[in-house]
Design an enzyme around this catalytic site. Structure first.
Site, PDB file in Angstrom:
ATOM      1  N   ASP A 143      31.389 -59.350 -26.367  1.00 35.31           N
ATOM      2  CA  ASP A 143      31.043 -58.941 -27.729  1.00 35.31           C
ATOM      3  C   ASP A 143      32.248 -59.117 -28.659  1.00 35.31           C
ATOM      4  O   ASP A 143      33.399 -58.981 -28.239  1.00 35.31           O
ATOM      5  CB  ASP A 143      30.597 -57.473 -27.715  1.00 35.31           C
TER       6      ASP A 143
ATOM      7  N   ASN B  88      18.965 -61.427 -29.800  1.00 36.14           N
ATOM      8  CA  ASN B  88      19.756 -62.342 -30.633  1.00 36.14           C
ATOM      9  C   ASN B  88      18.889 -63.289 -31.461  1.00 36.14           C
ATOM     10  O   ASN B  88      19.352 -63.851 -32.463  1.00 36.14           O
ATOM     11  CB  ASN B  88      20.716 -63.168 -29.778  1.00 36.14           C
TER      12      ASN B  88
END
Length: 226
Positions: A11, A59
């Site tokens: 991340d 996503n």
């Protein structure tokens, strides 16, 4: 304490780009480059299994422009992987619902999986279009197709129907980028996994940082609820 299976939520790519006044796609590009840097030195560590969260089912909710760039980046990453795997002893697998990707990308995924299937080095799982809840539903549907198993399913048997059914559970999960959540990653597998959340953004994650994480992990005592 032995580290056999490491999982990572990679991340912080977009925040890395923002911190350097760069467009977000530059962060994703740098993150993809760092993924290969990471793969290049994992053989120096003692763990056998590595599962990396690359692209989640959530996503797809990002902007069309960003999704287009991410698919182009994935395609380039797979091309790089194909050119490099002949020199590596790693085994590369992909978990998630791969059917949503273009046929061109799917063909590359299957080629890499087959080409490395007999390698004896670190086994690397790349999670693409992956969601932990979706994986549990996937496992349940596999069980339902085996009607002779409907009477009773033991907890240890359920794992056999998950994407990582033939892998041991992760010993350690590292999440970069400072967020303290699992974000729908390996929900079944992480029940007794040691969790480590670090502020360093994924593009800056390096061998020294991994060494520090493993050192911290080795000082922990795992009692599995006892």
């Amino acid at each position: 304490m032995k580290l056999n299976h490491l999982a990572i939520i990679m991340d912080g790519n977009r925040r890395w780009a923002t911190s350097k006044n760069l467009p977000s796609y530059q962060g994703h590009k740098k993150g993809a480059e760092n993924l290969w840097n990471f793969i290049n030195y994992v053989d120096e560590f003692s763990f056998k299994y590595l599962t990396l969260f690359v692209f989640s089912t959530e996503n797809w909710n990002r902007s069309k422009k960003e999704i287009t760039f991410l698919m182009e980046l994935l395609n380039q990453f797979l091309d790089d992987t194909i050119s490099k795997i002949k020199k590596e002893n790693i085994r590369v697998r992909f978990i998630g619902d791969l059917s949503v990707f273009s046929k061109k990308i799917q063909n590359k995924l299957y080629f890499i999986n087959n080409e490395t299937s007999n390698n004896k080095g670190v086994i690397i799982n790349l999670a693409l279009n992956y969601g932990g809840r979706s994986e549990i539903i996937f496992a349940i549907n596999k069980i339902l197709k085996n009607k002779h198993l409907l009477q009773n399913i033991e907890e240890n048997e359920f794992k056999n129907f998950t994407f990582n059914g033939d892998f041991p559970y992760p010993d350690l999960l590292i999440r970069t980028g400072g967020e303290h959540r699992l974000s729908n990653f390996l929900l079944w597998d992480l029940a007794y996994t040691e969790l480590m959340f670090i502020d360093k953004l994924w593009p800056d994650f390096d061998k020294v940082t991994l060494d520090q994480c493993i050192f911290t992990f080795n000082k922990r005592v795992r009692n599995y609820g006892v």
